[in-house]
Scaffold this motif. Structure first.
Motif, PDB file in Angstrom:
ATOM      1  N   SER A 323       0.815  -1.206   0.000  1.00  0.00           N
ATOM      2  CA  SER A 323       0.000   0.000   0.000  1.00  0.00           C
ATOM      3  C   SER A 323       0.853   1.262   0.000  1.00  0.00           C
ATOM      4  O   SER A 323       0.436   2.309  -0.521  1.00  0.00           O
ATOM      5  CB  SER A 323      -0.921   0.003   1.224  1.00  0.00           C
ATOM      6  OG  SER A 323      -1.785  -1.111   1.209  1.00  0.00           O
ATOM      7  N   VAL A 326       1.655   3.848  -3.021  1.00  0.00           N
ATOM      8  CA  VAL A 326       0.879   5.023  -3.437  1.00  0.00           C
ATOM      9  C   VAL A 326       1.657   6.308  -3.150  1.00  0.00           C
ATOM     10  O   VAL A 326       1.373   7.352  -3.748  1.00  0.00           O
ATOM     11  CB  VAL A 326      -0.496   5.066  -2.742  1.00  0.00           C
ATOM     12  CG1 VAL A 326      -1.326   3.850  -3.118  1.00  0.00           C
ATOM     13  CG2 VAL A 326      -0.348   5.176  -1.228  1.00  0.00           C
ATOM     14  N   ALA A 332      -1.971   6.436  -8.275  1.00  0.00           N
ATOM     15  CA  ALA A 332      -2.217   5.080  -7.777  1.00  0.00           C
ATOM     16  C   ALA A 332      -3.187   5.104  -6.614  1.00  0.00           C
ATOM     17  O   ALA A 332      -3.280   6.084  -5.867  1.00  0.00           O
ATOM     18  CB  ALA A 332      -0.910   4.436  -7.340  1.00  0.00           C
ATOM     19  N   ARG A 333      -3.914   4.010  -6.482  1.00  0.00           N
ATOM     20  CA  ARG A 333      -4.734   3.802  -5.297  1.00  0.00           C
ATOM     21  C   ARG A 333      -4.571   2.351  -4.872  1.00  0.00           C
ATOM     22  O   ARG A 333      -4.278   1.461  -5.698  1.00  0.00           O
ATOM     23  CB  ARG A 333      -6.203   4.122  -5.545  1.00  0.00           C
ATOM     24  CG  ARG A 333      -6.945   3.181  -6.473  1.00  0.00           C
ATOM     25  CD  ARG A 333      -8.387   3.626  -6.654  1.00  0.00           C
ATOM     26  NE  ARG A 333      -9.164   2.714  -7.488  1.00  0.00           N
ATOM     27  CZ  ARG A 333      -9.859   1.677  -7.019  1.00  0.00           C
ATOM     28  NH1 ARG A 333      -9.863   1.425  -5.709  1.00  0.00           N
ATOM     29  NH2 ARG A 333     -10.550   0.893  -7.823  1.00  0.00           N
TER      30      ARG A 333
END
Length: 372
Positions: A323, A326, A332-333
């Motif tokens: 994660s 990002v 980006a997610r």
């Protein structure tokens, strides 16, 4: 809800497949489980509709030792499907099949590349390939799904003489070759684990190819290489690694599969264990010792819309590490999927498929999102 996926396999072999083009069918895939080769001439009658226009073939990249197995699956618009039906039914030789393949390639508007991770294989994406082809066909789009096995994996050649053949630079060169040779006007890349790092490094080092890539789906990525890459066990000789392989399997399965998966999908876990056991340890040793991860400076050059999917219980490339990308990729997610770990495309295939198709619809197919 989790259900056992269809265990359609492309079993590894010590020797590469024939260089002639051959049709891919469900029956053909299943025969690989028994190490049976099929170089038949016509698409099998029991093939599901989404596999009717598909071929498997071997290509050579930099030299004669880099023979990679490639599967191409095409979705066709209604008009192009009718035009190719006669060619498919009469394709009784390699030259006929190559001619059909050329026609299908010319009609392709979009290509979606699948890049697997270390010790993986293209078969792990078969559920995503099926969902993509069915969806594209319903939309009337001419889309090609391209799956390939890295050198030393799956059906690709497994040369023993040169460990540098499995270096990161060599694998990046292979992906560059795939994008250059099979790329369409619009492309997307779906990558898993080490394959995400290879993808990001390739896009950073080849901006000319990156400009034609419109979307990324990064499954189980990480800012840093997994801790196991630097484990001293990889300095053992290959024959010793073969001896200790059974001892390595259980810790890997516990890190790669969520507890719910191990309890509810034992056939999936067993199937992946059997497939992983076919990876020669001389290849895995060279792969690990030559592995370089995409750097922050490389990743920050990536501009494609990227959807990052992480397994909540991933102990190989953690959800936190994935994660965090990002922070480096501007567009980006990230989403963390519960009840999944490292091989989330198998554990939560329905959710992964849904997110993949939505991502492609917006950024590659350019379909306007409906308001809730």
């Amino acid at each position: 809800a989790l259900n056992e996926p269809s265990l359609v396999t492309m079993t590894s072999h010590s020797s590469p497949p024939t260089t002639s083009v051959c049709p891919v069918s469900l029956q053909w895939w299943r025969r690989q489980e028994n190490n049976e080769h099929s170089d038949g001439d016509a698409t099998s009658g029991d093939s599901p509709a989404w596999l009717r226009h598909s071929v498997r073939h071997c290509i050579e990249t930099e030299n004669e030792h880099r023979r990679l197995s490639v599967v191409e699956i095409f979705s066709l618009s209604p008009s192009s499907s009718r035009a190719s039906s006669a060619s498919t039914s009469s394709a009784s030789s390699s030259s006929s099949l190559n001619g059909l393949l050329e026609k299908l390639s010319d009609q392709t508007e979009i290509t979606v590349f699948f890049v697997h991770g270390a010790g993986g294989r293209s078969e792990q994406f078969i559920e995503q390939a099926k969902a993509l082809i069915v969806d594209a066909t319903a939309r009337g789009l001419c889309v090609r799904v391209l799956l390939y096995d890295h050198l030393g994996h799956g059906h690709s050649a497994k040369p023993l003489h040169d460990p540098h053949l499995y270096s990161t630079d060599a694998l990046v060169s292979d992906l560059r070759h795939m994008l250059s040779r099979f790329g369409s006007a619009r492309n997307a890349i779906v990558a898993h684990s080490y394959g995400t790092s290879l993808t990001l490094s390739t896009l950073a080092s080849h901006p000319d190819l990156a400009s034609a890539v419109h979307a990324l789906l990064l499954l189980a990525p990480s800012q840093q290489p997994p801790p196991g890459v630097s484990h001293p066990i990889w300095y053992l000789p290959a024959f010793a690694l073969e001896w200790v392989r059974p001892l390595m399997q259980r810790p890997f399965q516990e890190g790669a599969f969520a507890a719910h998966t191990r309890e509810q999908l034992p056939l999936l876990v067993a199937h992946e264990g059997e497939a992983g056991a076919r990876n020669p340890m001389y290849m895995m040793r060279s792969l690990m010792r030559g592995m370089q991860w995409a750097t922050e400076s490389e990743v920050r050059t990536v501009r494609q819309p990227a959807l990052i999917l992480c397994g909540a219980e991933d102990a190989i490339t953690s959800a936190a590490q994935g994660s965090a990308l990002v922070e480096w990729i501007p567009n980006a997610r990230a989403e963390v999927l519960e009840h999944s770990s490292h091989v989330l495309m198998l554990e939560q295939r329905e959710r992964v498929n849904e997110l993949l198709l939505d991502h492609l619809a917006v950024h590659v197919y350019r379909v306007e999102q409906k308001q809730a």
